[in-house]
Every structure is written in structure tokens, then in C-alpha cells.
Design a protein around this motif. Structure first.
Motif, PDB file in Angstrom:
ATOM      1  N   ILE A  70       0.875  -1.169   0.000  1.00 15.26           N
ATOM      2  CA  ILE A  70       0.000   0.000   0.000  1.00 15.26           C
ATOM      3  C   ILE A  70       0.915   1.223   0.000  1.00 15.26           C
ATOM      4  CG2 ILE A  70      -1.890   1.179   1.186  1.00 15.26           C
ATOM      5  CD1 ILE A  70      -2.523  -1.743   0.260  1.00 15.26           C
ATOM      6  N   GLY A  71       0.894   1.985  -1.089  1.00 18.84           N
ATOM      7  CA  GLY A  71       1.821   3.101  -1.271  1.00 18.84           C
ATOM      8  C   GLY A  71       1.564   4.278  -0.341  1.00 18.84           C
ATOM      9  N   GLU A  72       2.497   5.231  -0.365  1.00 20.68           N
ATOM     10  CA  GLU A  72       2.386   6.417   0.493  1.00 20.68           C
ATOM     11  C   GLU A  72       1.171   7.244   0.131  1.00 20.68           C
ATOM     12  OE1 GLU A  72       5.959   8.644   0.805  1.00 20.68           O
ATOM     13  OE2 GLU A  72       7.154   6.887   1.314  1.00 20.68           O
ATOM     14  N   GLY A  73       0.461   7.690   1.152  1.00 24.93           N
ATOM     15  CA  GLY A  73      -0.658   8.586   0.931  1.00 24.93           C
ATOM     16  C   GLY A  73      -1.901   7.944   0.332  1.00 24.93           C
ATOM     17  N   CYS A  74      -1.933   6.596   0.273  1.00 26.22           N
ATOM     18  CA  CYS A  74      -3.136   5.908  -0.244  1.00 26.22           C
ATOM     19  C   CYS A  74      -4.285   6.083   0.734  1.00 26.22           C
ATOM     20  CB  CYS A  74      -2.888   4.404  -0.326  1.00 26.22           C
ATOM     21  SG  CYS A  74      -2.230   3.945  -1.874  1.00 26.22           S
ATOM     22  N   VAL A  75      -5.486   6.150   0.198  1.00 28.28           N
ATOM     23  CA  VAL A  75      -6.663   6.165   1.058  1.00 28.28           C
ATOM     24  C   VAL A  75      -7.506   4.961   0.673  1.00 28.28           C
ATOM     25  CG1 VAL A  75      -8.748   7.410   1.730  1.00 28.28           C
ATOM     26  CG2 VAL A  75      -6.659   8.684   1.205  1.00 28.28           C
ATOM     27  N   MET A  76      -7.788   4.100   1.637  1.00 22.61           N
ATOM     28  CA  MET A  76      -8.633   2.936   1.384  1.00 22.61           C
ATOM     29  C   MET A  76      -9.839   3.048   2.281  1.00 22.61           C
ATOM     30  SD  MET A  76      -5.716   0.076   1.145  1.00 22.61           S
ATOM     31  CE  MET A  76      -6.773  -1.064   0.321  1.00 22.61           C
ATOM     32  N   ARG A  77     -11.016   3.147   1.672  1.00 20.48           N
ATOM     33  CA  ARG A  77     -12.217   3.206   2.497  1.00 20.48           C
ATOM     34  C   ARG A  77     -13.272   2.336   1.832  1.00 20.48           C
ATOM     35  NH1 ARG A  77     -11.965   9.165   1.128  1.00 20.48           N
ATOM     36  NH2 ARG A  77     -12.964   9.237  -0.887  1.00 20.48           N
ATOM     37  N   PRO A  78     -14.084   1.683   2.655  1.00 20.25           N
ATOM     38  CA  PRO A  78     -15.078   0.764   2.098  1.00 20.25           C
ATOM     39  C   PRO A  78     -16.121   1.523   1.279  1.00 20.25           C
ATOM     40  CG  PRO A  78     -15.420   1.053   4.453  1.00 20.25           C
ATOM     41  CD  PRO A  78     -14.152   1.767   4.116  1.00 20.25           C
ATOM     42  N   PRO A  79     -16.657   0.897   0.249  1.00 20.65           N
ATOM     43  CA  PRO A  79     -17.689   1.570  -0.548  1.00 20.65           C
ATOM     44  C   PRO A  79     -18.981   1.684   0.261  1.00 20.65           C
ATOM     45  CG  PRO A  79     -17.433  -0.698  -1.267  1.00 20.65           C
ATOM     46  CD  PRO A  79     -16.380  -0.455  -0.226  1.00 20.65           C
ATOM     47  N   TYR A  80     -19.803   2.655  -0.092  1.00 23.82           N
ATOM     48  CA  TYR A  80     -21.049   2.853   0.653  1.00 23.82           C
ATOM     49  C   TYR A  80     -22.155   3.226  -0.323  1.00 23.82           C
ATOM     50  CZ  TYR A  80     -19.732   7.684  -0.077  1.00 23.82           C
ATOM     51  OH  TYR A  80     -19.355   8.867  -0.662  1.00 23.82           O
TER      52      TYR A  80
END
Length: 190
Positions: A70-80
Motif C-alpha cells: 500500500i503506497g504512500e498517501g493511499c486512502v482505502m475506504r469501504p464503498p457505501y
């Protein structure tokens, strides 16, 4: 000979299963996140395990397989989505040997195994990325897109560019394992 990528022990926490997580990463709701082992989460990455369906008990919100980068500054958030007036988050499942480039935002539903996602990408809500697919740098994948196996997508919005070779699986696996092996603490700190 591969050149090592050095990090300071003070910055990364190493778990029993070999995950290396930057102290500068934001892991929200860690009880709802599963890391498969030998996964590297770089500094500035944000993984939102706190965004989950309402209800009692633990819910797996984000699961990552083995050898994920997971690279720098990645944002992972679940879909909604809002369904019948109820706002809900849905789980995100990511396979093994997945490399996500720096500053990419991921709200996918599923990412298969041996997938490469470039830098500065936006992976829209509920996207499904099949095994051995590749997303080029700076690509915007619209919500609900299905990316077929062994295909390269690029552009904004992301479009099919070409089929990838059958050897993609071995190449991506070799790259992620190599990166993990090269990711070493500074020699002065051993």
C-alpha cells in the motif's frame, strides 16, 4: 542484486505475520481490518476500518491478502450506498500480491490477486478488479466498473487499453515478493 529499500525501525511496526505498518499510516478501526501477512503499509496511508455497517460486534471491513503493498498517501475506504433510506458501508476484499501506488484512493468492492494499481488513481465505489489486471498511473475508474482479468485500463475515465500477457501473474508475484524482500531496516539498527 536488488538494491534494498531501507526504513527506520522506529517508523515501522512489524507484526508476527511479517506485516510492516508505518507509524505514520492511519489505521482507523484496526479490529475490523485483516492483513494477510507480509503486507507493507507506507507512511501517510489511511485505511478506514472504522467505516462499517451499523450493528453490534466486529465486522470485517477491509481484508488484505498476502504481499500487498500500500503506497504512500493511499486512502482505502469501504464503498457505501444508501439503500431504502439506510446508509451502509460494504466490505472491501483485496487478494494476494496487490500493489497500490502512492496517493491512490480506493473504494473498490473487490480487488483480485496479482493486481497492480498505479499512482494517483481513483478507484470508484463498488469497482470489481479481477485477477492479474493493471490500472495505469493517473487513471480514474468510475464507480461500479468491472475490470476483466489480464487487462490494462488507463485514462480518465479509465478505459480498456490492451490484454496483458499470461505471464502477468508470475511477474506481479515476483515483483511484490522482491519488494518485500528488499524492504529492510537500516543496517545500523540491526
Amino acid at each position: 542484486m536488488d538494491v534494498p529499500i531501507y526504513y527506520t525501525r522506529a517508523e515501522y511496526i512489524e507484526t508476527d505475520t511479517g506485516n510492516k505498518v508505518s507509524r505514520r499510516a492511519t489505521i482507523a478501526g484496526p479490529q475490523n481490518i485483516i492483513l494477510g501477512g507480509k503486507t507493507i503499509i507506507s507512511s501517510g496511508a489511511i485505511i478506514r476500518g472504522d467505516l462499517r455497517r451499523t450493528g453490534p460486534g466486529h465486522a470485517v471491513v477491509i481484508s488484505l491478502g498476502r504481499y500487498c503493498l500500500i503506497g504512500e498517501g493511499c486512502v482505502m475506504r469501504p464503498p457505501y450506498k444508501t439503500y431504502r433510506g439506510n446508509f451502509n458501508y460494504y466490505p472491501m476484499k483485496i487478494g494476494d500480491h496487490v500493489h497500490i501506488g502512492a496517493n491512490t484512493i480506493v473504494e473498490a468492492a473487490t480487488i483480485g490477486n496479482h493486481v497492480e494499481i498505479g499512482k494517483n488513481c481513483v478507484i470508484g465505489k463498488f469497482t470489481i478488479i479481477k485477477d492479474c489486471a493493471k490500472i495505469a498511473d493517473n487513471t480514474m475508474i468510475p464507480p461500479n466498473t468491472v475490470i476483466p482479468a489480464l487487462s490494462l485500463f488507463a485514462g480518465s475515465p479509465g478505459r480498456f487499453v490492451e490484454d496483458l500477457p499470461e505471464s502477468t501473474q508470475e511477474m506481479v508475484e515476483a515483483q511484490t515478493k522482491q519488494y518485500y524482500t528488499r524492504f529492510q531496516p537500516l543496517p545500523s539498527e540491526r
